[in-house]
Write a protein that holds these residues in place. Sequence first.
Motif, PDB file in Angstrom:
ATOM      1  N   ASP A   1       1.256  -1.253   0.032  1.00  0.00           N
ATOM      2  CA  ASP A   1      -0.151  -0.198   0.092  1.00  0.00           C
ATOM      3  C   ASP A   1       0.752   0.994  -0.054  1.00  0.00           C
ATOM      4  N   GLY A   2       2.347   1.017  -0.163  1.00  0.00           N
ATOM      5  CA  GLY A   2       3.306   2.104  -0.762  1.00  0.00           C
ATOM      6  C   GLY A   2       4.778   2.308   0.097  1.00  0.00           C
ATOM      7  N   LEU A   3       4.842   2.985   0.810  1.00  0.00           N
ATOM      8  CA  LEU A   3       6.156   2.649   0.197  1.00  0.00           C
ATOM      9  C   LEU A   3       7.025   3.173   2.049  1.00  0.00           C
ATOM     10  N   TYR A   4       6.233   3.986   2.694  1.00  0.00           N
ATOM     11  CA  TYR A   4       6.227   4.123   4.353  1.00  0.00           C
ATOM     12  C   TYR A   4       5.771   3.785   5.470  1.00  0.00           C
ATOM     13  N   PHE A   5       6.410   3.718   6.287  1.00  0.00           N
ATOM     14  CA  PHE A   5       5.752   2.546   7.749  1.00  0.00           C
ATOM     15  C   PHE A   5       3.928   3.374   8.053  1.00  0.00           C
ATOM     16  N   PRO A   6       2.979   2.434   8.535  1.00  0.00           N
ATOM     17  CA  PRO A   6       3.566   0.837   8.301  1.00  0.00           C
ATOM     18  C   PRO A   6       3.044   0.181   6.531  1.00  0.00           C
ATOM     19  N   ILE A   7       3.266  -0.250   6.211  1.00  0.00           N
ATOM     20  CA  ILE A   7       3.781  -0.730   5.481  1.00  0.00           C
ATOM     21  C   ILE A   7       2.622  -2.256   4.747  1.00  0.00           C
ATOM     22  N   HIS A   8       2.408  -2.149   4.341  1.00  0.00           N
ATOM     23  CA  HIS A   8       0.834  -3.263   4.793  1.00  0.00           C
ATOM     24  C   HIS A   8       1.048  -4.514   2.928  1.00  0.00           C
ATOM     25  N   VAL A   9       1.274  -5.258   3.125  1.00  0.00           N
ATOM     26  CA  VAL A   9       1.582  -6.247   1.979  1.00  0.00           C
ATOM     27  C   VAL A   9      -0.052  -6.459   1.319  1.00  0.00           C
ATOM     28  N   VAL A  10      -0.407  -6.656   0.413  1.00  0.00           N
ATOM     29  CA  VAL A  10      -1.686  -6.168  -0.622  1.00  0.00           C
ATOM     30  C   VAL A  10      -1.259  -7.341  -1.481  1.00  0.00           C
ATOM     31  N   GLU A  11      -0.014  -8.146  -2.103  1.00  0.00           N
ATOM     32  CA  GLU A  11      -0.072  -8.969  -2.694  1.00  0.00           C
ATOM     33  C   GLU A  11       0.907  -9.568  -2.471  1.00  0.00           C
ATOM     34  N   VAL A  12       1.579 -11.261  -2.795  1.00  0.00           N
ATOM     35  CA  VAL A  12       2.435 -11.815  -2.209  1.00  0.00           C
ATOM     36  C   VAL A  12       2.485 -13.802  -3.671  1.00  0.00           C
ATOM     37  N   ALA A  13       3.526 -12.906  -4.241  1.00  0.00           N
ATOM     38  CA  ALA A  13       3.251 -14.315  -4.921  1.00  0.00           C
ATOM     39  C   ALA A  13       4.714 -14.599  -4.837  1.00  0.00           C
TER      40      ALA A  13
ATOM     41  N   ASP B   1      -7.743  -4.532   4.696  1.00  0.00           N
ATOM     42  CA  ASP B   1      -9.253  -3.046   5.134  1.00  0.00           C
ATOM     43  C   ASP B   1      -8.443  -1.933   5.359  1.00  0.00           C
ATOM     44  N   VAL B   2      -7.377  -1.495   4.872  1.00  0.00           N
ATOM     45  CA  VAL B   2      -6.566   0.302   5.005  1.00  0.00           C
ATOM     46  C   VAL B   2      -6.794   0.387   3.027  1.00  0.00           C
ATOM     47  N   PRO B   3      -6.941   1.918   3.375  1.00  0.00           N
ATOM     48  CA  PRO B   3      -6.831   3.066   2.495  1.00  0.00           C
ATOM     49  C   PRO B   3      -5.779   2.646   1.119  1.00  0.00           C
ATOM     50  N   ILE B   4      -6.427   2.359  -0.063  1.00  0.00           N
ATOM     51  CA  ILE B   4      -5.138   1.978  -0.909  1.00  0.00           C
ATOM     52  C   ILE B   4      -4.632   3.849  -1.269  1.00  0.00           C
ATOM     53  N   PRO B   5      -3.405   4.239  -1.378  1.00  0.00           N
ATOM     54  CA  PRO B   5      -3.263   5.652  -1.947  1.00  0.00           C
ATOM     55  C   PRO B   5      -3.086   5.907  -3.246  1.00  0.00           C
ATOM     56  N   PRO B   6      -2.885   6.554  -4.064  1.00  0.00           N
ATOM     57  CA  PRO B   6      -3.285   6.355  -5.695  1.00  0.00           C
ATOM     58  C   PRO B   6      -1.928   6.156  -6.048  1.00  0.00           C
ATOM     59  N   GLU B   7      -0.959   6.479  -5.471  1.00  0.00           N
ATOM     60  CA  GLU B   7       0.537   5.930  -5.565  1.00  0.00           C
ATOM     61  C   GLU B   7       0.743   4.748  -5.549  1.00  0.00           C
ATOM     62  N   ALA B   8       0.055   4.370  -5.017  1.00  0.00           N
ATOM     63  CA  ALA B   8       0.373   2.882  -4.881  1.00  0.00           C
ATOM     64  C   ALA B   8      -0.367   2.068  -6.269  1.00  0.00           C
ATOM     65  N   PHE B   9      -2.331   2.506  -6.342  1.00  0.00           N
ATOM     66  CA  PHE B   9      -2.478   2.143  -7.305  1.00  0.00           C
ATOM     67  C   PHE B   9      -1.903   2.243  -8.908  1.00  0.00           C
ATOM     68  N   ALA B  10      -1.886   3.425  -8.946  1.00  0.00           N
ATOM     69  CA  ALA B  10      -0.852   3.361  -9.294  1.00  0.00           C
ATOM     70  C   ALA B  10       0.292   2.326 -10.760  1.00  0.00           C
ATOM     71  N   ILE B  11       0.215   1.986  -8.934  1.00  0.00           N
ATOM     72  CA  ILE B  11       1.718   0.890  -9.256  1.00  0.00           C
ATOM     73  C   ILE B  11       0.911  -1.205 -10.489  1.00  0.00           C
ATOM     74  N   HIS B  12      -0.147  -1.246  -9.014  1.00  0.00           N
ATOM     75  CA  HIS B  12      -0.445  -2.186  -9.217  1.00  0.00           C
ATOM     76  C   HIS B  12      -1.296  -2.536  -9.206  1.00  0.00           C
ATOM     77  N   GLY B  13      -2.991  -1.929  -9.274  1.00  0.00           N
ATOM     78  CA  GLY B  13      -4.294  -1.821 -10.160  1.00  0.00           C
ATOM     79  C   GLY B  13      -5.068  -2.063  -9.123  1.00  0.00           C
ATOM     80  N   TYR B  14      -4.933  -2.220  -8.076  1.00  0.00           N
ATOM     81  CA  TYR B  14      -5.793  -2.757  -6.881  1.00  0.00           C
ATOM     82  C   TYR B  14      -5.940  -2.112  -5.568  1.00  0.00           C
TER      83      TYR B  14
END
Length: 152
Positions: free
Chosen positions: A14-26, A47-60
Amino acid sequence: METAEWVILDTETDGLYFPIHVVEVAAQRMQGVSPVGDPFQTFINHDVPIPPEAFAIHGYTQAFLRQHGITPKEAYTQLRSYVGDSPVSSHYLSFDWDRTLLPEWHRLDLAPIGQKGMCTWRLARRVIHETSSHNLDCLRAHCRLRSSRPPS
């Protein structure tokens, strides 16, 4: 090295700064340089908001993760079963392992999964001198590899 067993892993967050939440692991089990068995993939719903910058990377989106994701503890139970005690490697291991997974496991009161392995970005920097960058898209183009996703 031909018989060494290890796991290559990638995370989306969900981003680059603490706290970082993993939204996908492969992940993919490996023996030497050959994939072994089916790959692993799961979406994680913190169940945390996904910032626009993170959405732009992975689309989730948060809605997508609510619909397709599982709880963090479920996801890491499945990942532990997949990885076992194998070394875990990734491109930018210092981010995936040190800044993302270890703090998340600590936050969830979970023991680490597998063992810290090698960083493929550092390896690429040491052995591939013909590229200006060593990010995955640049390396994929340099090595003429196909991708299951469009280049960024």
